[in-house]
Design an enzyme around this catalytic site. Sequence first.
Site, PDB file in Angstrom:
ATOM      1  N   GLY A  94       0.844  -1.201   0.000  1.00 27.91           N
ATOM      2  CA  GLY A  94       0.000   0.000   0.000  1.00 27.91           C
ATOM      3  C   GLY A  94       0.869   1.236   0.000  1.00 27.91           C
ATOM      4  O   GLY A  94       2.099   1.142   0.053  1.00 27.91           O
ATOM      5  N   LYS A 101       4.960  12.336  -1.859  1.00 20.70           N
ATOM      6  CA  LYS A 101       5.736  11.140  -1.510  1.00 20.70           C
ATOM      7  C   LYS A 101       6.742  11.497  -0.418  1.00 20.70           C
ATOM      8  O   LYS A 101       7.572  12.392  -0.600  1.00 20.70           O
ATOM      9  CB  LYS A 101       6.473  10.604  -2.739  1.00 20.70           C
ATOM     10  CG  LYS A 101       7.282   9.347  -2.438  1.00 20.70           C
ATOM     11  CD  LYS A 101       7.774   8.695  -3.710  1.00 20.70           C
ATOM     12  CE  LYS A 101       8.691   7.511  -3.407  1.00 20.70           C
ATOM     13  NZ  LYS A 101       9.178   6.882  -4.648  1.00 20.70           N
ATOM     14  N   ASP A 159       9.209   4.394   7.980  1.00 21.48           N
ATOM     15  CA  ASP A 159       8.921   5.609   8.735  1.00 21.48           C
ATOM     16  C   ASP A 159       8.021   6.584   7.969  1.00 21.48           C
ATOM     17  O   ASP A 159       7.716   7.665   8.455  1.00 21.48           O
ATOM     18  CB  ASP A 159      10.233   6.313   9.112  1.00 21.48           C
ATOM     19  CG  ASP A 159      11.115   6.569   7.899  1.00 21.48           C
ATOM     20  OD1 ASP A 159      10.613   6.462   6.764  1.00 21.48           O
ATOM     21  OD2 ASP A 159      12.305   6.875   8.091  1.00 21.48           O
ATOM     22  N   ARG A 208       4.263  14.544  -6.771  1.00 22.98           N
ATOM     23  CA  ARG A 208       4.276  13.929  -8.102  1.00 22.98           C
ATOM     24  C   ARG A 208       2.874  13.836  -8.672  1.00 22.98           C
ATOM     25  O   ARG A 208       1.881  13.821  -7.928  1.00 22.98           O
ATOM     26  CB  ARG A 208       5.013  12.591  -8.077  1.00 22.98           C
ATOM     27  CG  ARG A 208       4.448  11.570  -7.112  1.00 22.98           C
ATOM     28  CD  ARG A 208       5.285  10.287  -7.130  1.00 22.98           C
ATOM     29  NE  ARG A 208       4.613   9.241  -6.366  1.00 22.98           N
ATOM     30  CZ  ARG A 208       5.031   7.990  -6.268  1.00 22.98           C
ATOM     31  NH1 ARG A 208       6.132   7.622  -6.901  1.00 22.98           N
ATOM     32  NH2 ARG A 208       4.357   7.108  -5.562  1.00 22.98           N
ATOM     33  N   ARG A 241      -1.789   0.685  -9.770  1.00 21.83           N
ATOM     34  CA  ARG A 241      -0.729  -0.260 -10.139  1.00 21.83           C
ATOM     35  C   ARG A 241      -1.308  -1.634 -10.438  1.00 21.83           C
ATOM     36  O   ARG A 241      -2.442  -1.928 -10.049  1.00 21.83           O
ATOM     37  CB  ARG A 241       0.240  -0.394  -8.935  1.00 21.83           C
ATOM     38  CG  ARG A 241       0.884   0.919  -8.557  1.00 21.83           C
ATOM     39  CD  ARG A 241       0.938   1.126  -7.038  1.00 21.83           C
ATOM     40  NE  ARG A 241       1.266   2.530  -6.765  1.00 21.83           N
ATOM     41  CZ  ARG A 241       2.501   3.013  -6.757  1.00 21.83           C
ATOM     42  NH1 ARG A 241       3.527   2.196  -6.919  1.00 21.83           N
ATOM     43  NH2 ARG A 241       2.724   4.295  -6.547  1.00 21.83           N
ATOM     44  N   ASP A 263       4.000  -4.077  -7.820  1.00 19.39           N
ATOM     45  CA  ASP A 263       3.436  -2.899  -7.143  1.00 19.39           C
ATOM     46  C   ASP A 263       4.047  -1.605  -7.686  1.00 19.39           C
ATOM     47  O   ASP A 263       3.589  -0.521  -7.327  1.00 19.39           O
ATOM     48  CB  ASP A 263       3.628  -2.995  -5.627  1.00 19.39           C
ATOM     49  CG  ASP A 263       5.066  -3.239  -5.225  1.00 19.39           C
ATOM     50  OD1 ASP A 263       5.631  -4.264  -5.642  1.00 19.39           O
ATOM     51  OD2 ASP A 263       5.642  -2.400  -4.511  1.00 19.39           O
ATOM     52  N   ASN A 264       5.073  -1.724  -8.525  1.00 20.16           N
ATOM     53  CA  ASN A 264       5.669  -0.533  -9.130  1.00 20.16           C
ATOM     54  C   ASN A 264       5.320  -0.419 -10.609  1.00 20.16           C
ATOM     55  O   ASN A 264       5.934   0.359 -11.333  1.00 20.16           O
ATOM     56  CB  ASN A 264       7.196  -0.553  -8.966  1.00 20.16           C
ATOM     57  CG  ASN A 264       7.615  -0.375  -7.510  1.00 20.16           C
ATOM     58  OD1 ASN A 264       6.870   0.212  -6.720  1.00 20.16           O
ATOM     59  ND2 ASN A 264       8.780  -0.872  -7.150  1.00 20.16           N
ATOM     60  N   ASP A 270       7.564   5.258  -9.608  1.00 22.25           N
ATOM     61  CA  ASP A 270       8.346   4.803  -8.454  1.00 22.25           C
ATOM     62  C   ASP A 270       9.835   4.702  -8.765  1.00 22.25           C
ATOM     63  O   ASP A 270      10.436   3.617  -8.769  1.00 22.25           O
ATOM     64  CB  ASP A 270       7.808   3.463  -7.918  1.00 22.25           C
ATOM     65  CG  ASP A 270       6.540   3.665  -7.085  1.00 22.25           C
ATOM     66  OD1 ASP A 270       5.895   4.725  -7.254  1.00 22.25           O
ATOM     67  OD2 ASP A 270       6.198   2.795  -6.278  1.00 22.25           O
TER      68      ASP A 270
HETATM   69  P1  AMP Z   1       9.126   0.492  -3.066  1.00 23.70           P
HETATM   70  O1  AMP Z   1      10.113  -0.607  -3.201  1.00 23.70           O
HETATM   71  O2  AMP Z   1       9.734   1.833  -2.815  1.00 23.70           O
HETATM   72  O3  AMP Z   1       8.149   0.515  -4.198  1.00 23.70           O
HETATM   73  O4  AMP Z   1       8.291   0.205  -1.740  1.00 23.70           O
HETATM   74  C1  AMP Z   1       7.602  -0.985  -1.487  1.00 23.70           C
HETATM   75  C2  AMP Z   1       6.559  -0.741  -0.421  1.00 23.70           C
HETATM   76  O5  AMP Z   1       7.179  -0.265   0.769  1.00 23.70           O
HETATM   77  C3  AMP Z   1       5.519   0.282  -0.820  1.00 23.70           C
HETATM   78  O6  AMP Z   1       4.268  -0.151  -0.357  1.00 23.70           O
HETATM   79  C4  AMP Z   1       5.982   1.541  -0.108  1.00 23.70           C
HETATM   80  O7  AMP Z   1       4.925   2.410   0.176  1.00 23.70           O
HETATM   81  C5  AMP Z   1       6.632   0.990   1.132  1.00 23.70           C
HETATM   82  N1  AMP Z   1       7.711   1.868   1.643  1.00 23.70           N
HETATM   83  C6  AMP Z   1       8.903   2.119   1.059  1.00 23.70           C
HETATM   84  N2  AMP Z   1       9.640   2.965   1.798  1.00 23.70           N
HETATM   85  C7  AMP Z   1       8.898   3.260   2.887  1.00 23.70           C
HETATM   86  C8  AMP Z   1       9.090   4.079   4.046  1.00 23.70           C
HETATM   87  N3  AMP Z   1      10.206   4.780   4.239  1.00 23.70           N
HETATM   88  N4  AMP Z   1       8.094   4.131   4.953  1.00 23.70           N
HETATM   89  C9  AMP Z   1       6.956   3.438   4.781  1.00 23.70           C
HETATM   90  N5  AMP Z   1       6.715   2.657   3.738  1.00 23.70           N
HETATM   91  C10 AMP Z   1       7.663   2.557   2.790  1.00 23.70           C
HETATM   92 MG    MG Z   2       6.745   1.403  -4.930  1.00 23.37          MG
END
Ligand code: AMP
Ligand code: MG
Length: 494
Positions: A98, A116, A128, A179, A186, A259-260, A269
């Site tokens: 999510g 973001k 975080d 953004r 997705r 998810d991306n 992303d």
């Molecule tokens: P990503 O690999 O950046 O697409 O992230 C995968 C999942 O982890 C997504 O659901 C993001 O929203 C979540 N996510 C990535 N970085 C953070 C963060 N610093 N805090 C909370 N959720 C994160």
């Molecule tokens: Mg992502």
Amino acid sequence: MSYLPPAPDALDLNLRWNNRFAILGEAFFESLSPTPLPAPYWVGTSASAARDAGWDEAWLQHPDVLHALSGNCLLLGSQPLASVYSGHQFGQWAGQLGDGRAILLGEVNGLEVQLKGAGLTPFSRMGDGRAVLRSSIREFLASEAMHGLGVPTSRALCVTGSDAPVRRETLETAAVVTRLAPSFIRFGHFEHFCHHGMPGELKTLANFVIDHHYPECRQDPRWNANPYVALLAAVTARTAEMVAHWQAVGFCHGVMNTDNMSILGLTIDYGPFQFMDAYDPGHICNHSDTSGRYAFYKQPNVAYWNLFCLGQAMMPLIEEQEHAIAALETFKDIYPRAFARRMAAKLGFDQAREAHKPLIEDILKLLAADKVDFTIFWRRLSHWVADPAAAGDSVRDLFLNRPAIDTWLLSYSELLAHTPPGLAADLMLKTNPKYVLRNHLGEQAIQAAKAKDFSVVADLLKVLERPYDEHPAHDAWAGFPPDWAAQISISCSS
Ligand code: AMP
Ligand code: MG
């Protein structure tokens, strides 16, 4: 640091919000407010994104807007929420994910606006909810650079920063990217409702995507007149075109998890992405990708694999497996044709022909064997076609294997002889960029920004927005990467 007045309670920019995603209902998201970012400052702003989105560029200098886009006050008319999705990460089902740190404010002029890095959401899991300055500058510049190249992408309106600390491998500082995209839905949104046994919501989602983004799927006579199969075929086509474009500009995404993957075929992303320097088909741009799942040459196949995950998730709507397979298999035709068309254009041909195939295969082999800089090669080749005498040996000088490149250039010249040289060169100079966002360029902008000098971000943006123009004052940014570029390590951590 100049004085920043306190945030207002709410800000009315007279934007016409039309928050379509929020109509989907509570199974799709949680409403929440962004977490305020202490003492924000502007790091980068894109006047071009503002214009394209129908926002007043002057707002990107206004302290109230700085607060609003840092999550410090409500933009009147917005309805902040975090959406739920799931996904396959590195080939494994990862379950519910999510928006863990991206907050959707709503939609203006057909574009969703997301912050973001705007703080914790119910989907933050162990994270975080923050993004660091480094990765936010990279996403900001990459979005606008890809748009400048003509690659389908989400846009970036601005980055705001703060001295608030954020812990990653080391202590860094927080930033927020605003953004924009017609939709941030997705593949993972579809997977979520299928694999959590929510067929009603799955159908609502598919109808929403068709009605707002693929209305032609309702009238498509192919695919047994089933709009869901037509949707799968349409997403397949857009995804194939997008990845072919990536391959043609040497862009490596880095985390092609489902998810991306945008349902609109947009690049989204931006994390550990890279524009390749030396051409290496096996290049892995993400330090965390230890198995090389997302190596450059694998990305078209990964896109296809991801589309199968989407097809699987749509099975409750499509019902007949062979219909889904037929829609998915169009990839095997569309991708190679899109790639051939883009590579032909790089060579100055306005149409792809069978005779170009060996030429393309051979040059990619030579580039890989001699680890030739991808962007510099194509640009020099364009100038060589435009004016061979002025270009001299600039192309062959890039190769160790001179006899091989000489032979190739000869075959190429023979094919090119049927095209008016002026036309070929024109096409090439509009197809082969002089500037791409190389890792070391992003790094220079990041280092300066860390020292509160945001001029490099602004200057790079100006050049990358028009990557086919010469910008002689910035020639150095079109040069070979320095030795230290190879040491830049980009991982999932952002
Ligand atoms: P990503 O690999 O950046 O697409 O992230 C995968 C999942 O982890 C997504 O659901 C993001 O929203 C979540 N996510 C990535 N970085 C953070 C963060 N610093 N805090 C909370 N959720 C994160
Ligand atoms: Mg992502």
